[in-house]
Design a protein around this motif. Structure first.
Motif, PDB file in Angstrom:
ATOM      1  N   LEU A 131      43.358  30.762  33.158  1.00 43.80           N
ATOM      2  CA  LEU A 131      44.679  31.289  33.502  1.00 43.80           C
ATOM      3  C   LEU A 131      44.928  31.238  35.007  1.00 43.80           C
ATOM      4  CD1 LEU A 131      45.015  34.182  30.943  1.00 43.80           C
ATOM      5  CD2 LEU A 131      46.456  32.165  31.126  1.00 43.80           C
ATOM      6  N   ARG A 132      43.898  31.476  35.798  1.00 43.48           N
ATOM      7  CA  ARG A 132      44.089  31.375  37.260  1.00 43.48           C
ATOM      8  C   ARG A 132      44.596  29.987  37.654  1.00 43.48           C
ATOM      9  NH1 ARG A 132      38.415  33.583  39.680  1.00 43.48           N
ATOM     10  NH2 ARG A 132      38.386  35.631  38.655  1.00 43.48           N
ATOM     11  N   LEU A 284      46.165  37.713  37.331  1.00 40.81           N
ATOM     12  CA  LEU A 284      47.116  37.594  38.439  1.00 40.81           C
ATOM     13  C   LEU A 284      46.436  37.982  39.747  1.00 40.81           C
ATOM     14  CD1 LEU A 284      50.056  37.034  39.321  1.00 40.81           C
ATOM     15  CD2 LEU A 284      50.507  39.479  38.993  1.00 40.81           C
ATOM     16  N   GLY A 285      45.624  39.057  39.700  1.00 39.57           N
ATOM     17  CA  GLY A 285      44.873  39.445  40.889  1.00 39.57           C
ATOM     18  C   GLY A 285      43.893  38.366  41.314  1.00 39.57           C
ATOM     19  N   GLY A 286      43.214  37.766  40.338  1.00 40.33           N
ATOM     20  CA  GLY A 286      42.274  36.698  40.657  1.00 40.33           C
ATOM     21  C   GLY A 286      42.967  35.483  41.247  1.00 40.33           C
ATOM     22  N   PRO A 292      44.059  30.358  48.241  1.00 38.76           N
ATOM     23  CA  PRO A 292      43.792  29.301  49.241  1.00 38.76           C
ATOM     24  C   PRO A 292      42.745  28.293  48.801  1.00 38.76           C
ATOM     25  CG  PRO A 292      43.898  31.464  50.285  1.00 38.76           C
ATOM     26  CD  PRO A 292      43.865  31.699  48.799  1.00 38.76           C
ATOM     27  N   SER A 293      41.627  28.784  48.254  1.00 37.60           N
ATOM     28  CA  SER A 293      40.551  27.853  47.883  1.00 37.60           C
ATOM     29  C   SER A 293      40.951  26.997  46.683  1.00 37.60           C
ATOM     30  CB  SER A 293      39.263  28.617  47.571  1.00 37.60           C
ATOM     31  OG  SER A 293      39.456  29.539  46.503  1.00 37.60           O
ATOM     32  N   MET A 294      41.656  27.564  45.705  1.00 39.44           N
ATOM     33  CA  MET A 294      42.099  26.772  44.555  1.00 39.44           C
ATOM     34  C   MET A 294      43.118  25.727  44.977  1.00 39.44           C
ATOM     35  SD  MET A 294      42.391  29.349  41.263  1.00 39.44           S
ATOM     36  CE  MET A 294      43.790  30.230  41.919  1.00 39.44           C
ATOM     37  N   GLY A 295      44.021  26.103  45.885  1.00 36.98           N
ATOM     38  CA  GLY A 295      45.088  25.197  46.294  1.00 36.98           C
ATOM     39  C   GLY A 295      44.631  24.043  47.152  1.00 36.98           C
ATOM     40  N   LEU A 296      43.391  24.104  47.681  1.00 32.91           N
ATOM     41  CA  LEU A 296      42.880  23.024  48.536  1.00 32.91           C
ATOM     42  C   LEU A 296      41.611  22.393  47.957  1.00 32.91           C
ATOM     43  CD1 LEU A 296      43.440  24.665  52.046  1.00 32.91           C
ATOM     44  CD2 LEU A 296      44.654  22.696  51.110  1.00 32.91           C
ATOM     45  N   ARG A 297      41.352  22.611  46.683  1.00 34.05           N
ATOM     46  CA  ARG A 297      40.103  22.139  46.065  1.00 34.05           C
ATOM     47  C   ARG A 297      40.212  20.677  45.636  1.00 34.05           C
ATOM     48  NH1 ARG A 297      38.641  22.446  40.502  1.00 34.05           N
ATOM     49  NH2 ARG A 297      36.410  22.118  40.211  1.00 34.05           N
ATOM     50  N   ALA A 360      50.268  33.956  30.550  1.00 32.68           N
ATOM     51  CA  ALA A 360      49.345  34.999  30.116  1.00 32.68           C
ATOM     52  C   ALA A 360      49.592  35.360  28.666  1.00 32.68           C
ATOM     53  CB  ALA A 360      49.484  36.235  31.007  1.00 32.68           C
ATOM     54  N   VAL A 361      50.871  35.426  28.270  1.00 38.29           N
ATOM     55  CA  VAL A 361      51.213  35.796  26.898  1.00 38.29           C
ATOM     56  C   VAL A 361      50.869  34.667  25.924  1.00 38.29           C
ATOM     57  CG1 VAL A 361      53.117  36.326  25.324  1.00 38.29           C
ATOM     58  CG2 VAL A 361      52.966  37.478  27.536  1.00 38.29           C
ATOM     59  N   PHE A 362      51.366  33.466  26.195  1.00 38.76           N
ATOM     60  CA  PHE A 362      51.150  32.364  25.251  1.00 38.76           C
ATOM     61  C   PHE A 362      49.719  31.836  25.325  1.00 38.76           C
ATOM     62  CE2 PHE A 362      55.702  32.553  25.307  1.00 38.76           C
ATOM     63  CZ  PHE A 362      56.079  32.139  24.045  1.00 38.76           C
TER      64      PHE A 362
END
Length: 500
Positions: A131-132, A284-286, A292-297, A360-362
């Motif tokens: 989900l993240r 959502l918190g995660g 930043p790290s996910m967006g530049l991986r 998150a729901v689906f």
């Protein structure tokens, strides 16, 4: 030659017809060329797409807190043309639409069984990671791209009285050159990014409608049926396109919002409600914590993980960039009278939270049934996963039928909006392009979707998006530079007026 169209229209139309002809008469050749192009751009320019998407997010955040936030998208006395609720509905329908339904279950469940990082597939940690990364692909980065481009288009159109064209957003840098060959080239690039970005969505929509009809009524799931679906929906969205933005698109967007809310809360309350609310909160918190790290991986040391990033994250950044002229032009058209700060906060924050809650729901419901109940949600195809999930819930048939209606209205709204935007882009920024122009682009969109489906399906759609987004991304970066230059000039002029 018609007086209501420009050189951009005719040049774009000729190239589009040639592309369609290539796909019709030499589909294998087109498929091979697309395969080579996709590999080249994904392998060699993944870093560029990552940095570009992150740049737009940083730039959008900067605008919110900067002194430019009070600048109005229009004259100082202009008021918003649409209510906030209608405004949100219109930008949301145009900005995501079919994709939410197509990927709502299938993307999180795909990441759950094939995680982007080294965690055990199918585990609770894989569920959180799934989900993240789905939020990453549909969240702040995507809407930052839309927000910045829409902001530039609205600012130059309504405050500076320039044409609502991508080339006009570079006027502070290029001056009168935007009205010559350079400007035409920029606008043609924007037209083709729009065509390929929207055509991919239309292809996805027809596949999912077919998947739903197959599930409900046993109708064959094949290209022939999908061709019939595209043909029928094309007629419907051309009828809607003829009514203009204040009627057809407005009413359909509001209908989309109502149906989407109904389906969203139906799944929430018919499914594992408390589990989904807990899952949304923690993931959502995660997402925010790891943004930043996910967006530049990119995973340069692991070929398997690198391929995952290329196939998912890089594809999404390219898709949002390709959609930026389309969504940006449409959002700009309906955002006159808003301030820079109000506009960016609304476009960045509200859709991101709605998209995250949607997935998150689906996606969470799909993961719940797969993880806790042992149902094989993960084993379903991308276009049928949603309908398979509905079989696990009460009111299966009602949910499925309403979803098919919603996919169809999203299909119509996206295509309707695209014909309107392509009309603007090819009639020197006219806010009321003629039906001739809109109908022409509507037919080209439908034919392009069909050709992409013939030439490799989803892979061909991804390639068209990735290739068309590359030159456009360069244009969009210069657009931000030009916008800063204009904003700074406004501040200087305002300060001079205060001293007089």
């Amino acid at each position: 030659m018609r007086k209501d169209v420009t050189n951009v229209f005719w040049i774009s139309l000729v190239i589009a017809v040639l592309f369609v002809a290539w796909g019709v008469f030499l589909p294998s050749s087109l498929e091979a060329a697309m395969g080579v192009a996709q590999g080249f751009f994904l392998v060699n320019f993944g870093w560029f797409y990552q940095l570009t998407a992150t740049f737009f997010l940083i730039f959008a955040l900067f605008l919110i807190f900067s002194r430019y936030g009070k600048i109005k998208l229009g004259k100082d006395t202009d008021k918003p043309e649409f209510s906030n609720l209608t405004w949100f509905a219109m930008l949301f329908s145009a900005g995501m639409g079919i994709g939410l339904l197509f990927f709502g279950v299938s993307e999180p469940i795909s990441h759950f069984t094939n995680p982007p990082i080294d965690v055990e597939p199918g585990s609770s940690e894989a569920a959180r990671i799934a989900l993240r990364y789905t939020y990453l692909h549909w969240g702040f980065h995507a809407w930052a791209i839309y927000a910045v481009i829409a902001l530039a288009l609205a600012y130059y159109k309504f405050r500076k009285d320039l044409p609502g064209l991508m080339s006009a957003t570079l006027y502070p840098l290029l001056g009168e050159k935007t009205k010559g060959p350079i400007g035409v080239t920029i606008d043609v690039i924007a037209v083709f990014a729009t065509i390929f970005g929207v055509a991919a969505s239309l292809g996805l929509g027809s596949q999912q409608i077919n998947g739903g009809l197959s599930y409900l009524f046993g109708i064959p799931n094949n290209f022939g049926i999908q061709l019939i679906i595209i043909s029928i929906v094309t007629v419907l969205f051309l009828i809607s396109a003829g009514t203009g933005v204040k009627r057809g698109i407005k009413y359909l967007s509001n209908a989309n919002m109502i149906l989407a809310v109904v389906i969203l809360f139906a799944v929430l309350f018919l499914g594992p409600t408390v589990f989904l609310l807990d899952l949304f909160t923690t993931t959502l918190g995660g997402y925010i914590q790891n943004l930043p790290s996910m967006g530049l991986r990119l995973s340069p040391f692991n070929e398997e993980r690198a391929a995952w990033v290329q196939g998912w994250t890089i594809f999404y950044w390219a898709w949002w960039i390709a959609w930026a002229p389309f969504v940006g032009t449409f959002i700009a058209r309906v955002s006159k009278g808003r301030t820079v700060r109000e506009f960016v906060i609304a476009v960045l924050l509200v859709p991101t939270l709605v998209c995250a809650f949607w997935f998150a729901v689906f996606g969470g419901t799909g993961i719940f049934y797969d993880y806790n109940m042992g149902t094989d949600v993960a084993g379903q195809s991308t276009e049928t996963a949603l309908f398979y999930l509905f079989q696990q819930l009460p009111l299966t048939n009602i949910l499925s039928i309403v979803t098919l209606v919603l996919i169809s209205t999203f299909f119509i709204t996206s295509a309707d909006s695209a014909t309107f935007v392509l009309g603007i882009q090819t009639t020197n920024g006219s806010l009321e392009p003629s039906n001739f122009v809109k109908y022409t682009w509507g037919i080209i969109l439908a034919l392009s979707a069909i050709v992409l489906m013939l030439s490799g399906g989803l892979s061909a759609m991804q390639t068209a998006i990735i290739v068309s987004a590359f030159p456009l991304a360069i244009v969009l970066i210069f657009t931000t530079v030009a916008m800063l230059k204009s904003f700074q000039a406004e501040i200087v002029e305002a300060n001079k007026r205060k001293k007089r």
